[in-house]
Write a protein that holds these residues in place. Structure first.
Motif, mmCIF file in Angstrom:
data_model
loop_
_atom_site.group_PDB
_atom_site.id
_atom_site.type_symbol
_atom_site.label_atom_id
_atom_site.label_comp_id
_atom_site.label_asym_id
_atom_site.label_seq_id
_atom_site.Cartn_x
_atom_site.Cartn_y
_atom_site.Cartn_z
ATOM 1 N N LEU A 172 3.832 12.762 2.088
ATOM 2 C CA LEU A 172 3.278 13.698 2.891
ATOM 3 C C LEU A 172 1.934 14.195 2.520
ATOM 4 N N ALA A 173 1.536 14.004 0.710
ATOM 5 C CA ALA A 173 0.184 14.325 -0.136
ATOM 6 C C ALA A 173 -1.045 13.150 0.613
ATOM 7 N N ILE A 174 -0.532 11.771 1.122
ATOM 8 C CA ILE A 174 -1.371 11.268 2.077
ATOM 9 C C ILE A 174 -1.531 11.419 3.467
ATOM 10 N N PHE A 175 -0.634 12.944 4.381
ATOM 11 C CA PHE A 175 -0.746 12.905 4.971
ATOM 12 C C PHE A 175 -1.601 14.576 5.364
ATOM 13 N N ASN A 176 -1.321 14.831 4.063
ATOM 14 C CA ASN A 176 -2.399 16.356 4.147
ATOM 15 C C ASN A 176 -3.544 15.678 3.932
ATOM 16 N N ALA A 177 -4.170 14.669 2.868
ATOM 17 C CA ALA A 177 -5.345 14.695 2.731
ATOM 18 C C ALA A 177 -5.905 13.857 3.442
ATOM 19 N N VAL A 178 -5.219 13.178 4.482
ATOM 20 C CA VAL A 178 -5.977 12.527 6.133
ATOM 21 C C VAL A 178 -6.305 13.805 7.212
ATOM 22 N N TYR A 179 -5.045 14.682 7.147
ATOM 23 C CA TYR A 179 -4.907 16.445 7.489
ATOM 24 C C TYR A 179 -6.838 16.738 7.296
ATOM 25 N N ASP A 180 -6.862 16.628 6.055
ATOM 26 C CA ASP A 180 -8.038 17.406 5.133
ATOM 27 C C ASP A 180 -8.641 16.759 5.072
ATOM 28 N N GLY A 181 -9.053 15.397 5.516
ATOM 29 C CA GLY A 181 -10.396 14.389 5.439
ATOM 30 C C GLY A 181 -10.525 14.377 4.323
ATOM 31 N N GLU A 182 -9.937 14.572 3.538
ATOM 32 C CA GLU A 182 -9.552 13.720 3.015
ATOM 33 C C GLU A 182 -9.577 11.962 2.375
ATOM 34 N N ASN A 183 -10.394 11.399 2.896
ATOM 35 C CA ASN A 183 -10.089 10.450 3.046
ATOM 36 C C ASN A 183 -9.944 9.710 1.678
ATOM 37 N N GLU A 184 -10.925 9.473 0.782
ATOM 38 C CA GLU A 184 -11.167 8.883 -0.731
ATOM 39 C C GLU A 184 -9.927 9.231 -1.398
ATOM 40 N N ARG A 185 -8.895 10.475 -1.035
ATOM 41 C CA ARG A 185 -7.815 11.000 -2.303
ATOM 42 C C ARG A 185 -6.655 9.905 -0.922
ATOM 43 N N ALA A 186 -6.236 10.281 0.179
ATOM 44 C CA ALA A 186 -4.954 9.461 0.755
ATOM 45 C C ALA A 186 -5.753 8.306 0.665
ATOM 46 N N LEU A 187 -6.986 7.354 -0.385
ATOM 47 C CA LEU A 187 -6.821 6.035 0.153
ATOM 48 C C LEU A 187 -6.280 5.601 -1.166
ATOM 49 N N ILE A 188 -6.165 6.191 -2.514
ATOM 50 C CA ILE A 188 -6.356 6.651 -3.425
ATOM 51 C C ILE A 188 -4.555 6.682 -3.653
ATOM 52 N N LEU A 189 -3.860 7.222 -3.438
ATOM 53 C CA LEU A 189 -2.326 7.657 -2.986
ATOM 54 C C LEU A 189 -2.249 6.376 -2.062
ATOM 55 N N SER A 190 -2.785 5.530 -1.189
ATOM 56 C CA SER A 190 -1.827 4.860 -0.306
ATOM 57 C C SER A 190 -2.030 3.034 -1.140
ATOM 58 N N VAL A 191 -3.563 2.965 -2.085
ATOM 59 C CA VAL A 191 -3.008 2.128 -2.691
ATOM 60 C C VAL A 191 -2.055 1.883 -4.221
ATOM 61 N N ILE A 192 -1.959 3.180 -4.624
ATOM 62 C CA ILE A 192 -0.725 3.117 -5.415
ATOM 63 C C ILE A 192 0.350 2.761 -4.368
ATOM 64 N N LEU A 193 0.961 3.090 -3.682
ATOM 65 C CA LEU A 193 1.997 2.982 -2.366
ATOM 66 C C LEU A 193 2.185 1.429 -2.225
ATOM 67 N N VAL A 194 1.002 0.944 -1.921
ATOM 68 C CA VAL A 194 0.814 -0.885 -2.015
ATOM 69 C C VAL A 194 1.359 -1.698 -3.134
ATOM 70 N N VAL A 195 0.698 -0.503 -4.707
ATOM 71 C CA VAL A 195 1.250 -1.588 -5.245
ATOM 72 C C VAL A 195 2.502 -1.438 -6.304
ATOM 73 N N LEU A 196 2.883 -0.194 -5.275
ATOM 74 C CA LEU A 196 4.705 -0.137 -6.032
ATOM 75 C C LEU A 196 5.598 -0.584 -5.139
ATOM 76 N N SER A 197 4.814 -0.983 -4.033
ATOM 77 C CA SER A 197 5.772 -1.768 -2.902
ATOM 78 C C SER A 197 5.633 -3.273 -2.697
ATOM 79 N N LEU A 198 4.578 -3.557 -3.222
ATOM 80 C CA LEU A 198 4.100 -5.365 -3.861
ATOM 81 C C LEU A 198 5.300 -5.610 -4.823
ATOM 82 N N LEU A 199 5.015 -4.832 -6.248
ATOM 83 C CA LEU A 199 5.901 -5.007 -7.292
ATOM 84 C C LEU A 199 7.795 -4.761 -7.391
ATOM 85 N N MET A 200 7.718 -3.812 -5.721
ATOM 86 C CA MET A 200 9.752 -4.189 -5.758
ATOM 87 C C MET A 200 9.604 -5.349 -4.920
ATOM 88 N N PHE A 201 8.923 -5.331 -3.711
ATOM 89 C CA PHE A 201 9.253 -6.665 -2.992
ATOM 90 C C PHE A 201 9.431 -7.946 -3.793
#
Length: 215
Positions: A172-201
């Motif tokens: 939801l923080a990613i959703f909020n960041a994109v909605y508020d135009g904070e693309n850098e924050r959204a990108l950082i949170l997305s990268v964190i999720l990508v890393v976690l997902s890759l570790l799980m996979f």
């Protein structure tokens, strides 16, 4: 850091629920042969099949303060941490129950009978014979379920309310960041999720390779 910490706490409680509620449900569905089995399976699989946003609305309608259950039980669930846990648990439950139930259904009957011949009850057979033999499958299913709970948006949005600083998980923080135009924050949170997902996979693949080598 708040969304990350909140998501970590949510997954921690969800993990406990998966162990003490999800696994017993999987065991029940694996060995229950009654006429209502299809109904029970449909209820468990419902959050996976039904659109998450609609599932969240139904839960909001059922568990809200002004609902029948809310008034009868004086529920304080909606727009709280409890709502996040419920959303995460229900979203990931089908991905835990279905694989574990399938493995249990194909579990060798000879091992179960051996346990019975030694005077073990069903609980002892499940804990000391079945779970150790399907441990890797259980762990893989748990990881998938937790990953699904981590990425849940629809149910969390409706039931948790997306209150910044209170119920805004990482997704939801990613959703909020994109909605508020904070693309850098959204990108950082997305990268964190990508890393976690890759570790799980990667961990799931490691378990699968070890299981294949053992077979």
């Amino acid at each position: 850091m708040h969304p990350l910490t909140l998501s970590a706490k949510t997954l921690g409680i969800t993990f406990i629920f998966f162990i003490f509620i999800g696994l017993p449900i999987a065991y029940f569905l694996a060995f229950y042969k009654g006429k209502f089995k299809a109904i029970f399976e449909a209820v468990v699989m419902f959050p996976l099949i039904f659109p998450p946003i609609a599932t969240g609305f139904l839960l909001l309608y059922l568990l809200g303060r002004n609902s029948f259950l809310g008034k009868a039980l004086n529920l304080e669930i909606v727009f709280s941490f409890k709502a996040l846990v419920i959303a995460s648990f229900l979203a990931g439950l089908p991905l835990l129950v279905k694989p574990v139930a399938s493995v249990l259904e194909s579990f060798p009957k000879s091992l179960i009978e051996a346990g019975q011949s030694l005077g073990k009850n069903r609980f002892e057979i499940a804990i000391f014979i079945m779970i150790p033999n399907i441990f890797k499958s259980v762990v893989s299913a748990l990881i998938l379920a937790l990953a699904r709970g981590l990425g849940e948006v629809g149910i969390t949005l409706m039931l948790g309310g997306n209150i910044v600083g209170k119920t805004d998980t990482v997704s939801l923080a990613i959703f909020n960041a994109v909605y508020d135009g904070e693309n850098e924050r959204a990108l950082i949170l997305s990268v964190i999720l990508v890393v976690l997902s890759l570790l799980m996979f990667g961990f799931i693949n490691l378990l699968d390779s070890k299981r294949a080598a053992k077979n």
